[in-house]
Design an enzyme around this catalytic site. Structure first.
Site, PDB file in Angstrom:
ATOM      1  N   HIS A   1       0.813  -1.212   0.000  1.00 41.62           N
ATOM      2  CA  HIS A   1       0.000   0.000   0.000  1.00 41.62           C
ATOM      3  C   HIS A   1       0.848   1.265   0.000  1.00 41.62           C
ATOM      4  O   HIS A   1       0.400   2.301  -0.475  1.00 41.62           O
ATOM      5  CB  HIS A   1      -0.916   0.035   1.225  1.00 41.62           C
ATOM      6  CG  HIS A   1      -1.830  -1.144   1.331  1.00 41.62           C
ATOM      7  ND1 HIS A   1      -2.743  -1.467   0.354  1.00 41.62           N
ATOM      8  CD2 HIS A   1      -1.984  -2.075   2.307  1.00 41.62           C
ATOM      9  CE1 HIS A   1      -3.413  -2.551   0.716  1.00 41.62           C
ATOM     10  NE2 HIS A   1      -2.971  -2.937   1.894  1.00 41.62           N
TER      11      HIS A   1
ATOM     12  N   HIS B   1       2.716  10.776   6.624  1.00 38.30           N
ATOM     13  CA  HIS B   1       1.997  10.595   7.883  1.00 38.30           C
ATOM     14  C   HIS B   1       2.923  10.001   8.937  1.00 38.30           C
ATOM     15  O   HIS B   1       3.494   8.924   8.727  1.00 38.30           O
ATOM     16  CB  HIS B   1       0.796   9.666   7.689  1.00 38.30           C
ATOM     17  CG  HIS B   1      -0.301  10.256   6.880  1.00 38.30           C
ATOM     18  ND1 HIS B   1      -1.353   9.523   6.375  1.00 38.30           N
ATOM     19  CD2 HIS B   1      -0.531  11.544   6.500  1.00 38.30           C
ATOM     20  CE1 HIS B   1      -2.164  10.314   5.712  1.00 38.30           C
ATOM     21  NE2 HIS B   1      -1.698  11.539   5.767  1.00 38.30           N
TER      22      HIS B   1
END
Length: 313
Positions: free
Chosen positions: A89, A139
């Site tokens: 991902h 993030h």
């Protein structure tokens, strides 16, 4: 590795481990969000992420309704031991070693101390500002240090994610080059799903926004299954920079067509921003404050005059 640590990897780090420690293909993908596991992912919730941040709607937090705990305080981000993985991902770097040495953040909207667990990349950015996306968003995922993982995922403030936007330009200055070089030396080693590296020391301060005092913050959710509404987002509004050639290398990372969740419908979202230090009191409050001081000085002078008059009479 503890059971809690494995749960955290499964819940926050977006890949699965089998008992043989072999990597297996992800059970969800960004091309079909309707089949993501988790009720919040399928049906939406009250505070899903990511969102479009409309600057005209952002609340300057003069009254400290949300940003209650002073300045952000980041500790221990200069030398962080991590392992890297292409988990199908994204490219992700997870903290290694004892939890006591992991970086932490507190302050701003964060009442508690939060421990860094991993950082990862999205290209394009997941959040947008006034409808505009950045080429990339980093993030930094933290878990509340006083909670077990399961409790953190079920708590409205169990996680804190620091978000840094990334811009792209042809040529970088020396500081921008340092930030890019800090991570780009490892990206070519993580191009294929399942690729791993370990024993990496990262200076994460080079990947942070140059202005940590200016950010958007709101209560939201994870942007991957199971979309837990457990995240305090802190999204810095000043980006860092990558060169065009370095950004193109992320395009070679095998994660499918893209790796960002679609923007979510605004619901119970209130986005706040800290008040700039030079305007930390609203103008109308300053006017009344100055007026009060003038009246107070006037009455002090009157009292002094009256007292002197009484003494001389």
């Amino acid at each position: 590795m503890s059971v809690c640590r494995l749960q955290l990897i499964a819940s926050l780090m977006f890949f699965e481990l089998v008992s043989s420690n072999l990597y297996k293909e992800p059970l969800w993908n960004y091309d079909d969000e309707t089949n993501w596991p988790g009720l919040n992912c399928k049906e939406g919730g009250k505070r899903q992420s990511p969102i479009d941040i409309r600057t005209t709607d952002v609340i300057k937090d003069y009254t400290k309704k949300f940003i209650k705990y002073g300045s952000l305080k980041l500790n221990g981000y200069h030398r962080v031991l991590v392992s890297g993985i292409n988990n199908g991902h994204t490219v992700q770097f997870s903290t290694e070693g004892e939890e006591a040495i992991h970086p932490t953040v507190t302050g701003g909207p964060l009442e508690h101390r939060y421990r860094l667990e991993q950082l990862h990349f999205h290209w394009l950015s997941e959040h947008s500002v006034n409808g505009n996306k950045y080429p990339m968003e980093i993030h930094f995922v933290h878990v509340r240090a006083d909670l077990a993982v399961g409790d953190a995922l079920g708590s409205k403030d169990g996680l804190a994610i620091l978000s840094v936007f990334c811009n792209v330009q042809a040529e970088l200055d020396d500081r921008q080059e340092e930030a890019s070089a800090e991570i780009m030396q490892y990206i070519p080693k993580l191009l294929d799903t399942g690729d791993r590296i370990s024993g990496v020391l990262l200076d994460m301060t080079k990947l942070m926004s140059p202005n940590l005092g200016s950010y958007y913050t709101y209560a939201g959710s994870l942007t991957s299954p199971e979309c837990n509404e457990a995240v305090i987002w802190i999204i810095f509004d000043t980006p860092i920079y990558f060169s065009d050639s370095d950004y193109r290398k992320f395009g070679k990372v095998g994660v499918g067509r893209h790796n960002f969740r679609s923007l979510q419908r605004l619901n119970h979202h209130l986005v706040f921003q800290p008040v700039d230090s030079h305007i930390n009191t609203p103008q109308i409050v300053r006017i009344f404050d100055e007026a009060f001081k003038m009246f107070a000085e006037f009455f002090r002078n009157i009292n002094a005059f009256m007292s002197n008059g009484l003494r001389t009479s």
